[in-house]
Enzyme design. Structure first.
Site, PDB file in Angstrom:
ATOM      1  N   CYS A 161       0.856  -1.184   0.000  1.00 47.81           N
ATOM      2  CA  CYS A 161       0.000   0.000   0.000  1.00 47.81           C
ATOM      3  C   CYS A 161       0.893   1.234   0.000  1.00 47.81           C
ATOM      4  O   CYS A 161       1.719   1.403  -0.890  1.00 47.81           O
ATOM      5  CB  CYS A 161      -0.981  -0.014   1.174  1.00 47.81           C
ATOM      6  SG  CYS A 161      -0.217  -0.059   2.804  1.00 47.81           S
TER       7      CYS A 161
ATOM      8  N   ARG B 108      -2.392  -0.693   5.515  1.00 47.32           N
ATOM      9  CA  ARG B 108      -3.569  -1.196   4.807  1.00 47.32           C
ATOM     10  C   ARG B 108      -3.268  -2.546   4.160  1.00 47.32           C
ATOM     11  O   ARG B 108      -4.137  -3.426   4.104  1.00 47.32           O
ATOM     12  CB  ARG B 108      -4.030  -0.186   3.754  1.00 47.32           C
ATOM     13  CG  ARG B 108      -4.698   1.053   4.322  1.00 47.32           C
ATOM     14  CD  ARG B 108      -5.022   2.065   3.223  1.00 47.32           C
ATOM     15  NE  ARG B 108      -3.824   2.671   2.668  1.00 47.32           N
ATOM     16  CZ  ARG B 108      -3.809   3.493   1.614  1.00 47.32           C
ATOM     17  NH1 ARG B 108      -4.948   3.784   0.983  1.00 47.32           N
ATOM     18  NH2 ARG B 108      -2.689   4.023   1.190  1.00 47.32           N
TER      19      ARG B 108
END
Length: 307
Positions: free
Chosen positions: A257, A262
């Site tokens: 990410c 994430r």
């Protein structure tokens, strides 16, 4: 949580061990399970939120706060926490060799998942669970919050050596960018980040001087794996979601990410829920997009303007 009394309460108490055993066979636990195990000495709960101040305003009773930006990473160089520091952290919270570790946090468990990935890297993954839905579900159900800082006797946990098999590095990602098709590279950022329209989500301080994505990467935003209530979607839905992007467990996957948090969420979904062979590239776009001479795919042609 109601007190355990009478015959029904005795039956519940006898069944509690069975409930805990069932939870240990999977990577997720429900908010109700956590509420029922708040007094279970074999279960330790930790909050890992994006905003460290969230914990102080109220947390799951008995939960220990983990400050991701200092306690799950090296405070000086860009790296994950050392085995020594991680062992001190968990031991101080009373984690023993047979303790089940439950992690939860805000933002759909972004940094709770990061914590799960770090613990996986040190060999504790089978004992680590995510509270499915994190704070969002806990609060939505009206479950109790506490502001007290828990105290615990020193635990006997021992951290092993770092397992590099769950972590990808820049060189691994470059191989895919340059044509290696034996690994699937999955960018889990938003479509605007992937296309290069934006460098990073609004308000993000960590960014890169190049926009776009790693060539040959596929894009499945992390949020597509989450239901409206914040919980992770059922397995069959997840399998279909990722299979449509060419991720079906038939070959290894590297997820990335912006800074790795994430992608830890997607790592957890793919590796722990679906059982795929997955590595997290925690250097992610802030490393790759700042690296000199690496190939970049920028669909929108956005150019860094120095601000």
């Amino acid at each position: 949580m109601k007190a355990i009394t009478g015959i029904a309460g005795l039956g519940f108490a006898l069944a509690l061990g069975g409930v805990a055993a069932a939870a240990e066979s999977g990577p997720l636990v429900t908010a109700d399970w956590v509420a029922d195990n708040l007094k279970n000495p074999k279960v330790k709960v930790f909050e890992v939120s994006v905003d460290p101040g969230v914990y102080e305003r109220g947390h799951v009773p008995g939960a220990t706060n983990i400050r991701w930006h200092t306690e799950l990473v090296d405070p000086v160089k860009r790296d994950i926490a050392s085995a020594e520091n991680l062992q001190k952290l968990l031991s101080a919270a009373g984690v023993d060799k047979d303790t089940t570790i439950v992690l939860y946090g805000d933002n759909n468990n972004w940094f709770a998942a990061w914590g799960a990935w770090v613990l996986e890297a040190y060999g504790l993954g089978d004992r680590v669970k995510l509270l499915d839905g994190g704070r969002k579900v806990w609060e939505a159900k009206g479950l109790p919050l506490d502001t007290a800082t828990p105290e615990a006797a020193k635990g006997s946990i021992e951290i092993g050596e770092l397992n590099t098999k769950v972590r990808a590095r820049l060189g691994d990602v470059l191989k895919v960018a340059e044509g290696d098709q034996s690994v699937t590279l999955l960018d889990i950022r938003s479509p605007d980040e992937f296309s290069g329209k934006i460098f990073a989500p609004e308000g993000s301080k960590e960014t890169a001087v190049r926009a776009g994505h790693v060539p040959n990467a596929k894009n499945v935003p992390w949020s597509k794996a989450v239901s409206a209530d914040g919980t992770i979607k059922p397995k069959e839905e997840l399998k279909k979601l990722y299979a449509e992007a060419g991720v079906d467990g038939s070959k290894p996957v590297i997820v990335y990410c912006r800074i790795g948090e994430r992608s830890s969420h997607t790592w957890f979904v793919l590796a722990k829920v679906l059982g795929y062979d997955v590595r997290n590239y925690d250097g992610s776009w802030t490393e790759y997009g700042n690296a000199v001479g690496v190939p970049v795919a920028n669909l929108t042609g956005t150019v860094w303007q120095g601000k």
